[in-house]
Scaffold this motif. Sequence first.
Motif, PDB file in Angstrom:
ATOM      1  N   LEU A   1       0.881  -1.228  -0.170  1.00  0.00           N
ATOM      2  CA  LEU A   1      -0.059  -0.079  -0.026  1.00  0.00           C
ATOM      3  C   LEU A   1       0.867   1.261   0.160  1.00  0.00           C
ATOM      4  O   LEU A   1       0.628   2.237  -0.762  1.00  0.00           O
ATOM      5  N   LEU A   2       1.889   1.248   0.793  1.00  0.00           N
ATOM      6  CA  LEU A   2       2.882   2.491   0.737  1.00  0.00           C
ATOM      7  C   LEU A   2       3.423   2.592  -0.461  1.00  0.00           C
ATOM      8  O   LEU A   2       3.427   3.716  -1.046  1.00  0.00           O
ATOM      9  N   ILE A   3       4.107   1.435  -1.132  1.00  0.00           N
ATOM     10  CA  ILE A   3       4.607   1.822  -2.582  1.00  0.00           C
ATOM     11  C   ILE A   3       3.549   2.079  -3.745  1.00  0.00           C
ATOM     12  O   ILE A   3       4.047   3.136  -4.417  1.00  0.00           O
ATOM     13  N   SER A   4       2.189   1.627  -3.485  1.00  0.00           N
ATOM     14  CA  SER A   4       1.425   2.018  -4.697  1.00  0.00           C
ATOM     15  C   SER A   4       0.963   3.581  -4.293  1.00  0.00           C
ATOM     16  O   SER A   4       0.905   4.356  -5.203  1.00  0.00           O
ATOM     17  N   THR A   5       0.732   4.030  -3.281  1.00  0.00           N
ATOM     18  CA  THR A   5       0.645   5.476  -2.644  1.00  0.00           C
ATOM     19  C   THR A   5       1.876   6.320  -3.306  1.00  0.00           C
ATOM     20  O   THR A   5       1.497   7.492  -3.896  1.00  0.00           O
ATOM     21  N   ALA A   6       2.894   5.971  -2.864  1.00  0.00           N
ATOM     22  CA  ALA A   6       4.026   6.691  -3.472  1.00  0.00           C
ATOM     23  C   ALA A   6       3.993   6.973  -4.909  1.00  0.00           C
ATOM     24  O   ALA A   6       4.307   7.734  -5.518  1.00  0.00           O
ATOM     25  N   THR A   7       3.731   5.759  -5.570  1.00  0.00           N
ATOM     26  CA  THR A   7       3.866   5.612  -6.936  1.00  0.00           C
ATOM     27  C   THR A   7       2.809   6.681  -7.740  1.00  0.00           C
ATOM     28  O   THR A   7       2.853   7.386  -8.519  1.00  0.00           O
ATOM     29  N   LEU A   8       1.355   6.847  -7.195  1.00  0.00           N
ATOM     30  CA  LEU A   8       0.292   7.265  -7.365  1.00  0.00           C
ATOM     31  C   LEU A   8       0.683   8.824  -7.341  1.00  0.00           C
ATOM     32  O   LEU A   8       0.251   9.715  -7.788  1.00  0.00           O
ATOM     33  N   SER A   9       1.424   9.154  -5.932  1.00  0.00           N
ATOM     34  CA  SER A   9       1.727  10.506  -5.854  1.00  0.00           C
ATOM     35  C   SER A   9       2.585  11.228  -6.643  1.00  0.00           C
ATOM     36  O   SER A   9       2.456  12.305  -7.197  1.00  0.00           O
ATOM     37  N   ALA A  10       3.678  10.447  -6.948  1.00  0.00           N
ATOM     38  CA  ALA A  10       4.760  10.918  -8.082  1.00  0.00           C
ATOM     39  C   ALA A  10       3.913  11.039  -9.387  1.00  0.00           C
ATOM     40  O   ALA A  10       4.311  11.904  -9.885  1.00  0.00           O
ATOM     41  N   ALA A  11       3.050  10.197  -9.696  1.00  0.00           N
ATOM     42  CA  ALA A  11       2.574  10.326 -11.112  1.00  0.00           C
ATOM     43  C   ALA A  11       1.563  11.655 -11.076  1.00  0.00           C
ATOM     44  O   ALA A  11       1.511  12.336 -12.167  1.00  0.00           O
ATOM     45  N   ALA A  12       0.807  11.801 -10.021  1.00  0.00           N
ATOM     46  CA  ALA A  12       0.087  12.896  -9.825  1.00  0.00           C
ATOM     47  C   ALA A  12       0.683  14.254  -9.864  1.00  0.00           C
ATOM     48  O   ALA A  12       0.467  15.337 -10.716  1.00  0.00           O
ATOM     49  N   HIS A  13       1.835  14.033  -9.272  1.00  0.00           N
ATOM     50  CA  HIS A  13       3.037  15.586  -9.333  1.00  0.00           C
ATOM     51  C   HIS A  13       3.563  15.666 -10.672  1.00  0.00           C
ATOM     52  O   HIS A  13       3.590  16.790 -11.037  1.00  0.00           O
ATOM     53  N   ALA A  14       3.810  14.508 -11.405  1.00  0.00           N
ATOM     54  CA  ALA A  14       4.332  14.732 -12.846  1.00  0.00           C
ATOM     55  C   ALA A  14       3.204  15.252 -13.670  1.00  0.00           C
ATOM     56  O   ALA A  14       3.315  16.190 -14.523  1.00  0.00           O
ATOM     57  N   GLU A  15       1.920  14.990 -13.793  1.00  0.00           N
ATOM     58  CA  GLU A  15       0.804  15.420 -14.330  1.00  0.00           C
ATOM     59  C   GLU A  15       0.695  16.884 -13.967  1.00  0.00           C
ATOM     60  O   GLU A  15      -0.044  17.664 -15.050  1.00  0.00           O
ATOM     61  N   ASP A  16       0.984  17.342 -12.806  1.00  0.00           N
ATOM     62  CA  ASP A  16       0.723  18.903 -12.466  1.00  0.00           C
ATOM     63  C   ASP A  16       1.590  19.778 -13.094  1.00  0.00           C
ATOM     64  O   ASP A  16       1.490  20.935 -13.158  1.00  0.00           O
ATOM     65  N   GLU A  17       2.603  19.354 -13.502  1.00  0.00           N
ATOM     66  CA  GLU A  17       3.657  19.948 -14.335  1.00  0.00           C
ATOM     67  C   GLU A  17       2.972  20.395 -15.634  1.00  0.00           C
ATOM     68  O   GLU A  17       2.619  19.580 -16.388  1.00  0.00           O
ATOM     69  N   LEU A  18       3.325  21.777 -16.142  1.00  0.00           N
ATOM     70  CA  LEU A  18       2.858  22.079 -17.611  1.00  0.00           C
ATOM     71  C   LEU A  18       3.592  21.396 -18.711  1.00  0.00           C
ATOM     72  O   LEU A  18       3.204  21.163 -19.623  1.00  0.00           O
ATOM     73  N   CYS A  19       5.117  21.453 -18.474  1.00  0.00           N
ATOM     74  CA  CYS A  19       6.086  20.780 -19.269  1.00  0.00           C
ATOM     75  C   CYS A  19       6.569  19.473 -18.782  1.00  0.00           C
ATOM     76  O   CYS A  19       7.285  19.639 -17.660  1.00  0.00           O
ATOM     77  N   ASN A  20       6.506  18.342 -19.518  1.00  0.00           N
ATOM     78  CA  ASN A  20       6.869  17.275 -18.754  1.00  0.00           C
ATOM     79  C   ASN A  20       7.958  16.518 -19.685  1.00  0.00           C
ATOM     80  O   ASN A  20       7.935  15.784 -20.603  1.00  0.00           O
ATOM     81  N   VAL A  21       9.188  17.360 -19.631  1.00  0.00           N
ATOM     82  CA  VAL A  21      10.304  16.880 -20.305  1.00  0.00           C
ATOM     83  C   VAL A  21      11.525  16.308 -19.593  1.00  0.00           C
ATOM     84  O   VAL A  21      11.663  17.371 -18.483  1.00  0.00           O
ATOM     85  N   PRO A  22      12.270  15.572 -19.993  1.00  0.00           N
ATOM     86  CA  PRO A  22      13.134  14.963 -19.219  1.00  0.00           C
ATOM     87  C   PRO A  22      14.327  16.077 -19.128  1.00  0.00           C
ATOM     88  O   PRO A  22      14.454  16.696 -20.295  1.00  0.00           O
ATOM     89  N   LYS A  23      14.831  16.288 -17.933  1.00  0.00           N
ATOM     90  CA  LYS A  23      16.151  17.165 -18.075  1.00  0.00           C
ATOM     91  C   LYS A  23      17.247  17.133 -19.044  1.00  0.00           C
ATOM     92  O   LYS A  23      17.684  17.772 -19.418  1.00  0.00           O
TER      93      LYS A  23
END
Length: 88
Positions: A8-30
């Motif tokens: 549950l902790l791992i899946s929560t962390a994964t979903l949180s990271a994915a949600a944060h990436a979606e919040d970014e306007l530009c999703n381009v690797p550095k």
Amino acid sequence: MNKLIAALLISTATLSAAAHAEDELCNVPKSEWQTQDALEQAVKEKGWEVRKIKVDEGCYEVYAKDDKGERVEAYFNPKSFEIVKMQD
């Protein structure tokens, strides 16, 4: 029980990271970003007078005056330098 909690902790962390990436306007690797200097040169060629460039929401955020002397706040894709958002 411990395995369930860990899963549950791992899946929560994964979903949180994915949600944060979606919040970014530009999703381009550095690794694919062009430099701020290159962006500054590109907008100067359009007649803009650059005041400040910073990183925000995964984009380059540029504060400038455009070719008409109007204040501009624009977000640029760091790979293509395409304008993805303009602030009024």
